[in-house]
Write a protein that holds these residues in place. Structure first.
Motif, PDB file in Angstrom:
ATOM      1  N   HIS B 240       0.836  -1.196   0.000  1.00  0.00           N
ATOM      2  CA  HIS B 240       0.000   0.000   0.000  1.00  0.00           C
ATOM      3  C   HIS B 240       0.880   1.259   0.000  1.00  0.00           C
ATOM      4  N   HIS B 244       1.560   4.469  -2.721  1.00  0.00           N
ATOM      5  CA  HIS B 244       1.434   5.915  -2.484  1.00  0.00           C
ATOM      6  C   HIS B 244       2.589   6.638  -3.171  1.00  0.00           C
ATOM      7  N   PHE B 290      -3.830  11.449   3.295  1.00  0.00           N
ATOM      8  CA  PHE B 290      -4.201  11.235   1.904  1.00  0.00           C
ATOM      9  C   PHE B 290      -5.704  11.324   1.736  1.00  0.00           C
ATOM     10  N   GLU B 295      -6.350   6.722  -1.210  1.00  0.00           N
ATOM     11  CA  GLU B 295      -6.302   5.496  -0.412  1.00  0.00           C
ATOM     12  C   GLU B 295      -6.807   4.313  -1.225  1.00  0.00           C
ATOM     13  N   HIS B 337      -4.217   7.406   7.249  1.00  0.00           N
ATOM     14  CA  HIS B 337      -4.863   6.547   6.243  1.00  0.00           C
ATOM     15  C   HIS B 337      -6.270   6.235   6.725  1.00  0.00           C
TER      16      HIS B 337
HETATM   17 ZN   LIG Z   1      -2.564   5.041   2.626  1.00  0.00          ZN
END
Ligand SMILES: [Zn+2]
Lengths: 227, 372
Positions: B240, B244, B290, B295, B337
């Motif tokens: 993840h 980003h 974010f 996300e 997040h």
């Molecule tokens: Zn994230």
């Protein structure tokens, strides 16, 4: 409140004597030294972004600090950032001056400082942004310049042409038009931008003998370009 | 009584600043009282009948009333801006001055109105562009981000990264570092044409967190590793965070903020605090929150990356579910997040769409790493 200019010339400093309870508003960073009786009140609470938003919402100025003789009489030494002269004006309660943002050094408690939107054309062409300071009220006003200060005295209807970047302050009894310098004048003005102010009296116009932008450009050519 | 001047008078023998004076409006005309130059307590007066005056609007904003006449000592010009005096003047003035006075008043009104209109338009345009940059126009942000070289992004992230690590206790070697390195390699090997050199650091802290800085700098806290029951869960977070970086999400946020700051700096001239804004931005890189769309993008691309790397993607899903359950510990990962049950659900659906594939396990024993 009494003031005295020390070391007049290119690197002056001003000493301001404050009686107990008196205060002076100074450009942030202008304070060089002061007596232990002086309290420095900075208006930057909440960090820069906080101060900035407060300024936008309430019109509060964020680039000033207040020096207050709250614990007895004392003195403050003030100096501008740039080399250049300091001028002391005594506001009489009727005369008002517009001061470009970098020209303000300090003002007595009786002096009212308003951050004003200036005219559209000057805001766009002047390169100093849309905010300008308007000084009114009564008391001592300290201005600083880049280089020496030259005072132009205009009689009613008398005109004078000044390069934008050399302006420091002018009376509100004057009026001006922004003009594009025609080819004939360009050579005689130091700024390459080619915009000038045609001032019309009566009143005073204070100009500085050096142009900060022009000086910056001159210095830049000697800075080695590194990767 | 102290002398309270309310106007400025200009004349040949006065200085260019004008002489402060006290103007009285009387039946026949105006009377000006001046302080004597030599003795401040001594006063002298001058009078002028209305018949000799000409009036106009003047001054910097054309909002002052200017009266001129020729006195015994030459030309005189009076600048009035005190509203009470101006009102009294207009009431007392004889007919021949009414028209010029009205014209002057009209001029003042026009100037004020013109200014108001101009500023309303400018203010509106400014507000629109600020709001536009702030909320909408993701396309514009993406266009801007595309023009920023990777090298700049790397420098930006690196300074914040070094700054952050200087204040932390870093795990330099050991089985945990080896495990995270193995996971990272498995993942990055599956990124075609990867322009980033990823750098991953484990910070000793009970905080359950991990974050990515622009340019490929990733920090994982030991608190997060302790919370993971399987290595696939940590790999899920890494996948993840890697995405980003790859999708340049951090840069997108910064450009959005800079857009706002850039507009402000134009308005304020060169504000003394522009350096301060840049510093502030450096701080905000750490707490960069974010957007929901970012996300989701990082989740989905992360899932695909795990799949390609033959790491069981269900680890990512179970870990997200466990983090989302409100329980003990400082789960800071959630503050940057924003987590929702819908996120894990979405990933489940996505995973079901992919053909089943036998995952390849990691070479290390997770339980021993976790206990250490
Ligand atoms: Zn994230």
């Amino acid at each position: 409140m009494k003031s005295e200019i020390l070391y007049p010339g290119a690197f002056p400093m001003v000493r301001v004597e404050l009686a107990e309870g008196e205060h002076i508003k100074a450009e942030s960073g202008a304070m060089v030294a002061c007596s232990p009786t002086i309290d420095i009140e900075s208006k930057m609470e909440g960090g820069f972004l906080g101060a900035l938003s407060r300024k936008f919402l309430t019109g509060e100025k964020f680039f000033f600090q207040t020096l207050r003789a709250s614990r007895g009489a004392g003195e403050v030494l003030l100096a501008p950032t740039v080399p250049g002269e300091i001028v002391v004006l005594d506001l009489d309660g009727v005369s008002e001056y517009m001061v470009q943002k970098d020209g303000f050094l300090a003002g007595a408690d009786g002096v009212t400082i308003d951050s004003q939107m200036q005219s559209m054309s000057r805001g766009l062409l002047g390169g100093e942004g849309f905010f300008i300071l308007k000084m009114s009220g009564k008391g001592m006003l300290l201005l600083n310049s880049f280089g020496a200060v030259h005072k132009i005295e205009l009689k009613p209807a008398q005109e004078y042409i000044v390069d934008n970047s050399h302006l420091v302050a002018w009376s509100t009894t004057t009026s001006y038009n922004i003009e594009k310098a025609t080819s004939g004048w360009v050579a005689s003005f130091t700024s390459g931008e080619g915009f000038v102010c045609r001032f019309r009296g009566p009143g005073l116009v204070f100009i500085q003998s050096r142009n900060p932008g022009g000086f910056g450009a001159w210095v830049r050519q000697f800075i080695p370009v590194t990767e | 009584m102290s002398f309270q001047p309310n106007a400025l008078c200009f004349g040949d023998e006065f200085s260019a600043t004008g002489l402060p004076c006290l103007v009285h409006v009387e039946g026949h005309g105006l009377t000006m009282t001046f302080l004597s130059d030599s003795d401040a307590s001594e006063r002298r007066s001058e009078s002028v009948p209305f018949a000799e005056l000409t009036v106009s609007a003047g001054g910097l904003d054309h909002d002052q009333l200017v009266a001129t006449w020729t006195g015994p000592t030459g030309q005189r010009t009076l600048y009035l801006k005190n509203p009470d005096v101006i009102r009294a003047f207009r009431q007392a003035a004889p007919d021949h001055l009414t028209i010029p006075l009205e014209r002057a008043a009209e001029q003042v009104r026009q100037v004020r109105q013109r200014r108001r209109i101009v500023w309303t338009i400018v203010g509106g345009a400014l507000l629109a562009s600020v709001l536009g940059l702030w909320f909408g126009s993701d396309l514009l942000v993406e266009l801007a981000v595309d023009r920023i070289p990777i090298e700049w992004e790397r420098k930006l992230g690196e300074s914040a990264y070094r700054d952050f690590l200087a204040r932390q206790e870093v795990m330099k070697e050991g089985p945990a570092v080896a495990a995270v390195t193995e996971m990272t390699h498995r993942l990055t090997d599956q990124i075609p044409e990867n322009p980033y050199r990823f750098e991953i650091t484990i910070v000793k802290s009970d905080v359950v967190n991990a974050f990515a800085l622009p340019g490929g700098y990733i920090v994982v806290f030991t608190g997060l590793m302790k919370k993971a029951e399987r290595p696939e869960e940590v790999a899920g977070v890494l996948a993840h965070e890697l995405n980003h970086v790859l999708q340049r999400h951090g840069l997108e946020r910064i450009v959005k903020q800079l857009g706002f700051v850039a507009v402000l700096s134009i308005v304020l001239g060169n504000p003394p605090g522009l350096g301060g804004v840049m510093k502030q931005l450096g701080v905000e890189l750490m707490t960069l929150k974010f957007g929901r769309a970012q996300e989701t993008e990082a989740d989905l691309t992360g899932l695909q990356l795990l799949y390609r790397a033959k790491i069981d993607p269900s680890g990512m899903i179970t870990f997200f579910q466990r983090l989302a359950e409100k329980d003990e510990g400082r789960v800071e990962w959630l503050s940057t997040h924003p987590m929702s049950a819908a996120r894990a659900e979405r990933l489940k659906i996505e995973l079901d769409l992919l053909p089943r594939r036998e995952p390849v396990p990691f070479s290390f024993e997770w339980r021993t790493i976790r206990e250490k």
